[in-house]
Design a protein around this motif. Sequence first.
Motif, PDB file in Angstrom:
ATOM      1  N   PHE A   1      74.634 118.780 -14.229  1.00  0.00           N
ATOM      2  CA  PHE A   1      74.268 117.922 -15.343  1.00  0.00           C
ATOM      3  C   PHE A   1      75.457 117.648 -16.253  1.00  0.00           C
ATOM      4  O   PHE A   1      75.549 116.589 -16.880  1.00  0.00           O
ATOM      5  N   ALA A   2      76.389 118.592 -16.328  1.00  0.00           N
ATOM      6  CA  ALA A   2      77.585 118.393 -17.148  1.00  0.00           C
ATOM      7  C   ALA A   2      78.377 117.170 -16.682  1.00  0.00           C
ATOM      8  O   ALA A   2      79.149 116.591 -17.448  1.00  0.00           O
ATOM      9  N   TYR A   3      78.163 116.741 -15.448  1.00  0.00           N
ATOM     10  CA  TYR A   3      78.789 115.523 -14.937  1.00  0.00           C
ATOM     11  C   TYR A   3      77.808 114.358 -14.917  1.00  0.00           C
ATOM     12  O   TYR A   3      78.107 113.259 -15.385  1.00  0.00           O
ATOM     13  N   THR A   4      76.621 114.598 -14.395  1.00  0.00           N
ATOM     14  CA  THR A   4      75.684 113.492 -14.162  1.00  0.00           C
ATOM     15  C   THR A   4      75.071 112.946 -15.438  1.00  0.00           C
ATOM     16  O   THR A   4      74.530 111.840 -15.427  1.00  0.00           O
ATOM     17  N   CYS A   5      75.140 113.694 -16.543  1.00  0.00           N
ATOM     18  CA  CYS A   5      74.534 113.211 -17.784  1.00  0.00           C
ATOM     19  C   CYS A   5      75.128 111.880 -18.226  1.00  0.00           C
ATOM     20  O   CYS A   5      74.456 111.090 -18.901  1.00  0.00           O
ATOM     21  N   GLY A   6      76.374 111.603 -17.846  1.00  0.00           N
ATOM     22  CA  GLY A   6      77.002 110.352 -18.249  1.00  0.00           C
ATOM     23  C   GLY A   6      77.228 109.380 -17.119  1.00  0.00           C
ATOM     24  O   GLY A   6      77.842 108.327 -17.318  1.00  0.00           O
ATOM     25  N   ALA A   7      76.748 109.707 -15.932  1.00  0.00           N
ATOM     26  CA  ALA A   7      76.977 108.843 -14.776  1.00  0.00           C
ATOM     27  C   ALA A   7      75.898 107.763 -14.690  1.00  0.00           C
ATOM     28  O   ALA A   7      74.711 108.077 -14.668  1.00  0.00           O
ATOM     29  N   PRO A   8      76.281 106.491 -14.640  1.00  0.00           N
ATOM     30  CA  PRO A   8      75.290 105.404 -14.626  1.00  0.00           C
ATOM     31  C   PRO A   8      74.267 105.518 -13.506  1.00  0.00           C
ATOM     32  O   PRO A   8      73.108 105.137 -13.681  1.00  0.00           O
ATOM     33  N   GLU A   9      74.683 106.028 -12.363  1.00  0.00           N
ATOM     34  CA  GLU A   9      73.750 106.102 -11.228  1.00  0.00           C
ATOM     35  C   GLU A   9      72.603 107.083 -11.458  1.00  0.00           C
ATOM     36  O   GLU A   9      71.617 107.081 -10.715  1.00  0.00           O
ATOM     37  N   PHE A  10      72.717 107.916 -12.494  1.00  0.00           N
ATOM     38  CA  PHE A  10      71.648 108.867 -12.791  1.00  0.00           C
ATOM     39  C   PHE A  10      70.842 108.474 -14.036  1.00  0.00           C
ATOM     40  O   PHE A  10      69.994 109.242 -14.483  1.00  0.00           O
ATOM     41  N   ASN A  11      71.110 107.288 -14.570  1.00  0.00           N
ATOM     42  CA  ASN A  11      70.422 106.860 -15.787  1.00  0.00           C
ATOM     43  C   ASN A  11      68.908 106.907 -15.646  1.00  0.00           C
ATOM     44  O   ASN A  11      68.193 107.441 -16.507  1.00  0.00           O
ATOM     45  N   ASP A  12      68.395 106.300 -14.578  1.00  0.00           N
ATOM     46  CA  ASP A  12      66.945 106.216 -14.409  1.00  0.00           C
ATOM     47  C   ASP A  12      66.320 107.591 -14.185  1.00  0.00           C
ATOM     48  O   ASP A  12      65.242 107.886 -14.710  1.00  0.00           O
ATOM     49  N   ILE A  13      66.996 108.427 -13.405  1.00  0.00           N
ATOM     50  CA  ILE A  13      66.467 109.764 -13.128  1.00  0.00           C
ATOM     51  C   ILE A  13      66.408 110.583 -14.415  1.00  0.00           C
ATOM     52  O   ILE A  13      65.404 111.260 -14.691  1.00  0.00           O
ATOM     53  N   ASN A  14      67.466 110.524 -15.203  1.00  0.00           N
ATOM     54  CA  ASN A  14      67.479 111.262 -16.471  1.00  0.00           C
ATOM     55  C   ASN A  14      66.424 110.731 -17.427  1.00  0.00           C
ATOM     56  O   ASN A  14      65.763 111.505 -18.127  1.00  0.00           O
ATOM     57  N   GLN A  15      66.263 109.409 -17.467  1.00  0.00           N
ATOM     58  CA  GLN A  15      65.244 108.823 -18.337  1.00  0.00           C
ATOM     59  C   GLN A  15      63.850 109.245 -17.902  1.00  0.00           C
ATOM     60  O   GLN A  15      62.970 109.525 -18.738  1.00  0.00           O
ATOM     61  N   ASP A  16      63.607 109.297 -16.594  1.00  0.00           N
ATOM     62  CA  ASP A  16      62.294 109.730 -16.093  1.00  0.00           C
ATOM     63  C   ASP A  16      61.982 111.153 -16.550  1.00  0.00           C
ATOM     64  O   ASP A  16      60.842 111.468 -16.900  1.00  0.00           O
ATOM     65  N   ALA A  17      62.985 112.011 -16.533  1.00  0.00           N
ATOM     66  CA  ALA A  17      62.773 113.396 -16.954  1.00  0.00           C
ATOM     67  C   ALA A  17      62.440 113.465 -18.440  1.00  0.00           C
ATOM     68  O   ALA A  17      61.539 114.209 -18.860  1.00  0.00           O
TER      69      ALA A  17
END
Length: 421
Positions: free
Chosen positions: A383-399
């Motif tokens: 998460f320390a990397y993916t929190c700012g990665a655009p490709e994970f925007n939707d997944i993080n928002q879903d959570a």
Amino acid sequence: MKKYLRFPLYMVVAAMLGTSVVACSDDDEPNVTPNELTAQEQALKEIVADYTDKTVIPTYAGMADAAMQLHSLCIDIRSKKADGTLTTADVEAAGEAWKLARDYWEKSEAWLFGPADKYSIDPHIDSWPLDKVGMDALLSNPAQMAQMDDEGVYVGNYLGYALQGFHAIEYMLFELTNTNANGNATADSESVAHNLDYTPEELNYLVGLAADLRNQCILLEACWAGTENVTTEKQQILTDTELDKGDNFGERIKNAGQAGSEYVNYLDVMYDVITAGIQNIANEVGNIKIGNPTGKGLPSGGMEYDPNYIESPYSLNSIRDFLGNIVSIRNAYQGSPSVDGTIQVATHTLSSYIATLNADLDNRVKAAIQDAYDKIELMGEPFAYTCGAPEFNDINQDAIDACNVMNDIFDEVKALLQANH
């Protein structure tokens, strides 16, 4: 943690539903003698007893045991460094002990009211981000370092929260590989054991940190169970560090409405269990722990966007932390055992009682808890990397959205309890 002011539950629910609250006449009062409980109060009394004895106290006991083991392993690291036998495996063992203690803590965050709040144990052991500048200044201050002790007294009494607790220990035990120019994790980062180049000052600080964490974890267990009900070794540690508060919060919530309890009835206890406990951490996981680093949390989270506000960044343990928090909500509601099976299954749970009043609501609550867990599990590591990665925007928002749905459905639980009071 965001703190909630406590108000009688009927006032909160009335405001939420937009209804007025009026005093009852004598004829409206239920025909209950002072020593007799209504059917709901009796049910809630049994729930509170199981919640305390079969969920809360065993969780804190496990955490205290794990923290004691962590302290012992940190002493071993220092001894082996001194005689030249320290290996990566030794540091890794301490890191695993840290993760175990951390798991218990995260699985307790649905009940941070009571002693964790009263004695400021939550900020004491779980403040972040870490004050790395302050840590460097501390380690290079001979006068302060000379006062470090193996029982955590100096760390506990004289250092600020940002230099104590889980995250200071984490920083000392783990380091990231493949970081960017700012020292932040990248897509291929790994969290590995410290590279063994500890200084004597760092190891004295590490031992003091682990001792202070141990002390605070034992204090939590003792304040819920009563000091006389923890092990003799733990009692001695509390005595030696002058931390024994003589508190038995568990006994007081199990005796709501009686002399010595701050709760007027068991419905009042449920207010804290749900609002100050379950909903507090549901909001924090979604809108702060995930929301702050991604910039996607609701304004109600109470903190501004901070891309560096990442929990457990050095061990890359963030998502495991979040999942533990959802487990804590599940255990508070359903009385389920934790994943390691150490917590007894409660006979009387809030879930089983709500099911007798509205089976559909109970099913929706359990589904919302599971959905939040599942959505977080889908988030990209680390998460320390993916929190700012655009490709994970939707997944993080879903959570985040799932956590907010879970938070909101407990408003229905509170309204149903009030309607049957």
